[in-house]
Structure formats: structure tokens, C-alpha cells
Scaffold this motif. Sequence first.
Motif, short mmCIF file in Angstrom:
data_model
loop_
_atom_site.label_atom_id
_atom_site.label_comp_id
_atom_site.label_asym_id
_atom_site.label_seq_id
_atom_site.Cartn_x
_atom_site.Cartn_y
_atom_site.Cartn_z
N TYR C 339 0.59 54.79 87.24
CA TYR C 339 1.74 55.64 87.55
C TYR C 339 1.37 57.11 87.61
CZ TYR C 339 3.57 51.19 86.10
OH TYR C 339 3.78 49.85 85.97
N MET C 377 7.72 50.62 80.75
CA MET C 377 8.31 50.59 82.10
C MET C 377 9.49 49.63 82.13
SD MET C 377 6.73 52.89 83.69
CE MET C 377 7.24 52.74 85.40
N ARG C 392 8.85 50.48 88.81
CA ARG C 392 7.40 50.65 88.97
C ARG C 392 7.10 51.22 90.36
NH1 ARG C 392 8.13 46.83 85.08
NH2 ARG C 392 6.46 46.49 83.57
N ASN C 395 7.21 54.82 90.82
CA ASN C 395 6.24 55.64 90.08
C ASN C 395 4.78 55.40 90.42
OD1 ASN C 395 7.65 57.33 87.89
ND2 ASN C 395 8.70 55.35 87.75
N TRP C 396 4.50 54.26 91.05
CA TRP C 396 3.08 53.98 91.19
C TRP C 396 2.44 54.79 92.32
CZ3 TRP C 396 4.53 48.22 92.27
CH2 TRP C 396 4.78 48.00 93.62
#
Lengths: 164, 281, 804
Positions: C339, C377, C392, C395-396
Motif C-alpha cells: 500500500y 486493512m 485494498r 490503496n495498493w
Amino acid sequence: MPRVSIEVDGVKYDDDVEPRLLLAHYLRDRLGKVGTPIGCDTSNCGACTVLLDGMSVKSCSVLAVQADGQDVTTIEGLGDGQGLHPLQRAFHQEHALQCGYCTPGMIMAALDLLRENPDPSDEEVREGLEGNLCRCTGYQNIVRAVRRAAGDLSPKPAQQEATR
Amino acid sequence: MIPGSFDYVRPSSLDEAVSALRDAGDEGKVIAGGQSLLPLLRLRLAFPEVLIDVASVPELHGVRDEGSSLLVGAMTTHYDVLRDPLIREHAPLVAAATSTVADPAVRHRGTFGGSLAHADPAGDLPAVVLAMDGVFVTSSREIPAAEFFADYLTSTLEPDEVLVGVRLPKAFAGWGFHYEKFHRTAQAWAIVGVACLVDRSGGEVAGARIGLTNMGSTPVRASAVEAAVRGGAADREAFRAAAASAAEGTSPPSDLHGSSDYRRHLATVLTARALSAAAGV
Amino acid sequence: MTAAPEIGSARLRSEDARLITGRTNWTDNIQLPGLLHAAFLRSPVAHARITAIDVSEARERPGVIAVFTGADLADEQGSLPCAWPVTEDMVLPDHPPIAVSEVRYVGEPVAVVVARDRYAAADALEAIDVDYESLPAVLDMESAVREGADLVHADKGTNKSYEWVFEAGDIDAAFRDAPVVIERRYVQQRLIPTAMEPRAVVCSAVGDEYTLWSATQIPHILRLMLATVTGIPEHRLRVVAPDVGGGFGSKLQVYGEEVACLLLTKRLGRPIKWTESRSEGNATVHHGRDQIQRLSLAADSDGRIRGLKVDLLADMGAYLMLVTPGIPLLGAFMFNGIYKMDAYHFKCAGIFTTKTPTDAYRGAGRPEATYAIERLMDELAGELSLDPLEVRRRNWIKHEEFPYETIAGLTYDSGNYEAATDKARQLFHYDELRAEQADRRDRGDPVQLGIGVSTFTEMCGLAPSRVLGSLSYGAGGWEHASVRVLPSGKVEVVTGSSAHGQGHETAWAQITADRLGVPFEDVRVLHGDTAVSPKGMDTYGSRSLAVGGVALYNACDKVIDKARRMAAHLLEADEKDIDFEGGAFSVRGVPDQSRTLQEVSLAAFAAHDLPEGFEPSLDSDATHDPDNFSFPHGTHLCAAEVDTETGYVKIRSYVAVDDVGKVVNPLIVEGQVHGGLAQGIAQALYEEAVYDADGNLTTTTMADYLLPAASDLPTFTTDRTETPATTNPLGVKGVGEAGTIASTPAVVNAIVDALRPYGVDDVPMPCTPERVWRALRGGGPEHSTRPGAGGGLGSATEDSRSEA
């Protein structure tokens, strides 16, 4: 010291043993049958599994004196001396081993399982091998291997057809 | 690990076995299949001076039909129990519980009598024999199951007494049966187990027997539940209500795998499930 | 004719032949003339002063040759090494292989018996009389760091070995006015690695030449360290790792028993064997994990992460062993996971307790970090009522953003989290399972369904050396390989990376066969013996292929370069006009004029007519020191059924899509994933090393330390995406630890997901039925999730083991 007479992988041995001598140590230290390893103290891991008069036992939990007059088959006695036993072959083909420490016991336990149930389901293989621990494979390929060997060991449909 | 030293005798009759035990005094120990004893010896938690191997005592072998009961020889292996037609017909609960004992290799060596004489309340068979009111036949007397289990790993067998077999009544042959074993992994001991027999007559329960595994220092009967279901409806609601008293009068241990509280709770849930499974509802 | 490529093919393993027939060479199998057996007497107490030891009776026991105490060996046994002083002021206590004056954990050796056989040695232990003066056990890390706490090492004045801090970005700004702050306290329970083969050592001497066989992962490091500790010159000591039955980090160690066997062989002039029992091993093989993690995550209301604070207490156990203090720091760079975030703050304190020392266990630092971020998460998703995959995704690092420098300062060279996640989602039937979950919730089904997500990455290779140096690690991160083309054209490969189940003998032969154009069967791989393989950094940290495999690749290239020169000479052509294909050299445009590698090798061996300055033979050596770590990643999805009446958890399905870059042998890779999953799942559900209030380990046997058997695990669905590593010519990343790292949070996330409607937001590991049941009854740990709060780390009560 008691005297025992034990046949191991087709060879008869007569020996004086301490009563407390474990069958596993008798095999390994006295007879040099080091194909059968030892992995625990409590009969959980099953690495030392051999056949005693045709049935699987954990050789760390049997005294050599208890095996007097009986017949032991270890991983070293499998196969016909030339080729591999179908279970050995299947373990190779299905990548059912990594470090290989549990493998002799696992194969001997599987042999016993197939004697009882020649065509086990995945679940039956998993239950039948619950006395044998493997830390490397997650068991999935072991299950595959045992089922593959079951197929290899059972008469082929074509052969059944022919004998009808 | 490696056991300490001991002498070893292998008597070929019951009389010889008893006298060997008598000769050994407090330092003798009977070995049957050795599946409980050998790990204890290897861990050096037990130090007998003489092991008396009863494998060659003919009186201890085999399952006999005695008319209204079966006599299961103490040396009968778990493996043989599972394959025995008399047990399958007259005591299927025994087979059901035996199939959950350890693993196939251990069941080949371990014996019916050995695991009962070991008197481990976490073992699967004591609760079954207790529920069935089995009778322990020894070299010198008969002991009702309710008087056999004295404490944790302690039976009322005298030091010079050999367990010959266990008499199991055929009276439960037609009853529904179930052994509910709750454990964390395949190899783990039961946190709690419930051995259950239910006699159904139509929609009602004519009788029930319930033995609990690992709910105290000995196996225990869930007598309050047995009484509560008798004469009541054979349905899940009734069973759940009755099973609420499953832990009554028990003092289960707290150990690595479960606290005493949790075991009490499990006993109620698992007893309800076992009753339903045994009654087929 | 070109053979099908070996790299990428599912070759069956060469090493199996001996393993399936019982012809394996385990250390305990070794027999030597006059072999004696050692057995160690071990402390039965957690912490005590040794006031007297009487070995006189033991010496008289039948079959006993000698008995030594720590005091007898004090002048020569040295101190067991710690090769990773993580800070300049790290507290590093002496660690005698056999305790001399004080014992600090149950199982610490206090004396050793040497006897004619193992039974006599075991018996004599009972005749040794030790007087202990009890000292306080130190068991709880949080109390151990308080003022006035009882001390493990009184002379050090503290139970804190070190404190290590890493900061990036403006952490205060990230937390200031953050719309969401999630604070959690997670416990990484102590684990026992439990390789199936117990440790074993055999040592012999011929004159002053010593050979030590050990069930070790690290023959090369062990040789150097044993030489340093014992004073036996390194060139007089050969270390052999014969067949080794698994390690998982536990055999990445320099153990006191290895030192003692060497010293006893020296003293007695006789070969000595020691083989541990399982219950001995459970107490004395180094343990793994054991951290208390206090975590704070700040996020925006759309789920975008602003910052992460990590405050760790890491249990060192009683002593610092080979890389003990560095293990939690291997996680320092991984808490951010895959992230992006603005700021990161990491602090770790290494704490001494009177327990077995900890050190590397499969994943070593990265599983702990991955667990923390992947659990957080899910908590963030829960807080914002977002799908855990969606939070996720927001943010990744996107695939087009690679290479990407993370907040922790690592540069991830490649990855495609979207692709792995899409594939996993499909294989898992994610939407159908979500529908079933909703249905069960609606029906109030006593068995609830949970879906757990883990989108992980990790760092493999434990290299480059310059980075290790900057972290004060005691060794380099390179690996060595040499290739010997024999006159007959057969090939011997020597690798410094010593396998213990990983299949090097097969995979290395595949690489060599491909590069040199020789048949797979013509390659033999040698390893695990310092007399055969003189250089190496051994096997750990998923480094073998990513470092050692690349070294081999380079060594093969050197062979080809040299052979090309020889071939040009033989073919009377210019070197730059020589093509190499299918194992043969030919002059470009003149394909009928060619020389096979074997012909070239023979000519180079015969040396009758060599090019100017050409040294005979085609052998080559290469070392490889990567420029960067490699970063495998993947998406794991777990469906778990949770019985709300009993707390029992059953894994219904498990999908693992891993991206380990290019794959040399898919069979081996799949096997590594399976085994890794089993160990990671076991941490989530089953395993825990438990100490009682007096500091006794209560899980000394496999009857108490629960390992999963076949029927305890599901059938896994595994698949791969393939995003090659850009930092090595093979494009490989490493796979040894991925399954273990990814699966633990996937399972716990599934359990918590099943129970979130009941107000459950955590179940401590292992998630035993009782703990799940207690969490359902509101007995779980307390956390805070505060909107608009500032920084600071919350405190939470630990779910005490004392009741269980």
C-alpha cells in the motif's frame, strides 16, 4: 536379556535385546535399517511407521520384544527389488514429498490404508493418514499420490473386461 | 526419548500373569498394546521395574457372545473391535467411539482393555462403557463401570489384578447411538466427548444413556439429561432444553485446550447434538 | 533439434529416488567406528543459579565414558554467536553452550554425558545431581520493561536488548485530524518450527582434522562460527549437511550442542553422535514469532491510508542467537505491505525473557508484519463498510506505477496486484460466497460464513550485501555457484545454497540443462559439504533461487563464453561468429561445421591445442549479489465456517494466487505454496508454544503442540500470475515463505468477517474454538476505533492464557 526372532524385509534375525529396546531403535541401530526414521516421542508423527505382520504400527511405540516371532516390513522392503512400488512411484510422480523425512512412514501408512480401502476418496485418504504428520507438503500432493497409487494398484477396466 | 530399564515377562496364562504381577509387588505394570504406556515410558513419566506383557494370555482375547451380553476380551485391539460382527450388531456405539481413537496404526496395537484400564477421562472408550453400564471382569472379580474409574489415570484394579475383559449388555442393541467428539485437530484428545444412546418409541424417548468424556477426573454420566429426556418428545428443541443440564455435577479440568467453563458449555451443546444424532432427528 | 525448455517444466525431482526408498542419508544414520553417544542434562527450571553439580555417580554408570559440566568446558566453549548487532548499544549477553553458573530457560543444557550407546547416555542423566537456587522467571514482555522488573541478566541492568526506530514522512501530520484512526494490539504467538527431522550432530576427528555432520541449513556459516567459537582453525574443520529433514529457519542456527560435540570429540578423540528427542527439541530448538504489536492506522474517510504507526515488543527469549535481534526488523520494511501511504513510524524493542531463544521461523518478521497490515486493512474496511478488496484496491500500488519506492524505503521492482486479485476472485467465486454469507446472516444460521482476504507481498533473497551491511548484519547476501564440464560432457554443479527439501538438485539441473544445452540427466548438483562446496551463504529467506539460482545462471554463461572461445579456435573462426544453440557451437552461416559442448570440453581438457592464454577445462565460478530484494506477491482468499455455538472453525475453501515471477519448476513451486499455507493456517488455528506461570514450557510434545494432520486442512486451489522480477536475468522472485506469510491473516480475517455482525473485531491467535467462543461472548480484547482522533497507541487487555 530376552532373545527375539524377527523377520525384517524378508531376512530373519535372532538377537538378544534389552526389554526396553524400541523396535525403531532395533531396526536402526542393531540392523542398520535406517530407512525408518524417528520423529517424536509420543507416537504422533508416524515417521517410524512400518508394517508388523502386515499391519501398520509406529515402531517407536512397539518394543522389540513385543515383535518377537513377527514379520516387519519397512520402506526398504517395498518394491520387488527392481522397480518401485506403485506407492513409491506415485509419491514421486505427484511431488508428494519435499524433505522426505515423513515419507517412509507416510508410504507405509498409505500401504495399510489401501489394504483396507483399495479405492479411497480424498477425505478417506486424509482420515486414513491422520496418524502421520508432514510439515512440508500441506498433504495435498500426498492425497493425490495415494489416490493415484490406488488406481495403479487396482485392476484396470480393460483387464477386467478381458477376464470376463 | 528412551525408556528406563525394566524386566519383561510374557506369561501364557491368566494364572501366570496374576502371579507375575503379585511377584512384582508395586513395581509391576501390565502392558497390553502399549500405545498409552510406551509414550509414558519414553518420556520417563513411568518407571515400572517389570512389564507383564499379557499379549499371550489366551483368556484375554476375542469377543464372546454370552447370551444377554458380550464379553470383549481386554486384548482385543481397536482394529478388531471395529471389524467384529458381534460388536457391530450389539454394541455399535462402541465401534463408533473406537473409530475415533487415535489413528489406524495406533488402533492396530492399542487394545480395548488397555485403554479402559489406563482410565484416562480424555479417552473415548470410558464414557461409552460407563453409559452402557458395562462390567469389568478381572482375574478375581467383577467391577461395575460406575465403580471402575477412581480418578485421573486411576482405576480400582488392585496391583495384582488383571483385567480380563468387559461385559457389555446387549440391551442397547436396538437403540440409536452416537459418539460426538470435539477436538481441535485430528490428533488431539477430545476437549469434550459425548457417548449417547437413545431408545425411541415413535416420537418419544423411552430411555437414554449419556456418558461424558473429559468432563472430570473420571468419565461421568449426564444423569440429569437422561432423566429429562425420558418420556419426552424426540425432537431437537426438547433435546436442547434437556441438554442444558449436561454439565450438572461435573468438575471438568482446565488445560491447554479448554477451560473448565468452556467444557461445561460444550457439554450442553454437544449433548444436544449427540441426542439428536442418536435419535435420528 | 531443440529440446523443450527445462526452465518452466514440471520436472519430477531427482532427489526423490533416495527419499522414497529409505536410502536417505540423515545425520542420525551415520555410523562410525567407535562412535559414542552424547546426551544433555537440561535445566528443569526457568531461571536459577547453579550452586552445585555432582556428576560422580553418573560417571560410574555402566557404559559411561565421560561427563562434563559447563564449568568443565568453560575455558574453551566460548559464547554462542549473534551475528546481527542491530544497534551499536545492543545488550548482548554471554551465551555459554553449556550453562556455567546460571540457567535462564527450561531446557538450557547444564551437563553432557558421553556413553557407549544412546540408552546408557540417557540413563546416566538421571544420576546427575544439580542444586539450583531459584531466581525469578521473567515471562511477560510488558512487565519485563517496567521499572524495577525482575531481570533475566542481572548484570545488564535491563531486560531490553535494543530499541530500533524507523521513520518516514510526517507521521504527526498523517494522524492529525485523520477522519479514521484504527488502533489495535495484536499478539504474534510463540511458535515451535518443528521440522520433522529432529536435530542431530555427528563429529569425528582424524588427527587435528575435524568433520562435523549436522542437520543444519547453514554448513558454511556454521563452519565459520564453530571455528570462531572453538578456536579450531577454519581450514581444519569440514562441515557437512547431509540429507536434512526440513528446517523452516530452525536449522539456521549455531547450536550449543554442535559446539559441545566438537569440543567433546576434541577432548576424547572419539567420534560422537547426538540426536535430540522431540520433547527435548520443542524446548530447545529456537522458537519463532512472539511479538506484541501495537498498531495505529490513520485513513481518510474514503479509505485512503494516511499513515501507520507500529510499536513492537519482540521476545528474544533468554539469549541472542545467530540472528535473533534482526528477525523483527526484517518486518520493519513490510508493515506497509502493498500500500501507498504518506507516513510510517516503526519502533521495535527486543526484550529478554526466561524462555527459549527466538530466531528465524518461516517468513521471519514478514509474516508478523503482513498479519498486522492485512488485519488492519480488514478492520478499515469494516469501519468504513467497504468491501475488503475495495479498500485494498484504493490503496495498493497500481501495476503501471512500478518500480515504486515504498514508504519503508524499498523499491518494489514489479508486480500486478490487480491481476492476481482478479484471478483469485474468480477462482474463489467471491460474489457467490458473499451471497451465501448474507443468506446465512439473514437466517441466523448457527454456522456463519466468513471470507478472509490477504493481498500480501514480501521481500526475498536477503540481499544485497551492502543493504545487509547497512543493517549491521554479520554476513553478505551473495551466493556462489560453480559449474564443472567434465571431459565426457557430463556436468557437475556446485551450489553454496544447501537444500533441505526445496528441490535444488532438480531445479539447478534444469537451469544448467537449459543454459548449457545438455540433457537434464547429465547434470549432477552437489551441495551441503564445505569440502565440496567451498563458498556459500546457505539456505534461508527464500533466497536460493533468487540469489543462488542466478549465480548458477551466471556461472553457466561463463562456461559458454569460455567454450565459445575454444570452439572458435577449433573451428578456425572468429569468436564473434560462433553461435551456441542446442548444446553445440557452430560458425554462423555454416551450420554443418559445429562442435558439441562435449567435444569442446574434451578438447579443453586434453589441452593439446589451446588458444593463447587459455586455461584447460571449461569450469567456471560465479557469485551473485543482487541489486535489490525480490518481491513476490499474491492474493489469498479464505472461506471459513464458524460454528457460533462451539467456536469451531472449519476452512471450507482456500484460493491462493501467487506471483513469484518466472518459475523454474511449477511442481516445486506449487509444493512450496501448499506447505507454506499449511504452516500459516496452523499459526492462525492451532499452534502455540505455551509457558506456565513458572516458566515451564507446557507444549513439549506433539500431543500438546498441535500440528495439523491431513484431515485438518482443506484442499487448496492454487494458481499463479507471472510478473517477472526485473532485477535478475531469470526473472525469479522466491517462493519458500509466501504461503506462510499470506495465509495467517487470510484465515483470521475470515473468522472475524464471519463474526463481525456479532460485534467481534478480533480473535487472538491461535483462534482456538474456546477463543472464538469467548470473542462471541464479548470476551475478546478491547480496541478503539476513533473518528477524528489524534495519534497515540491504545492499550488493550490481553486475552490471558491463564484460564485456558
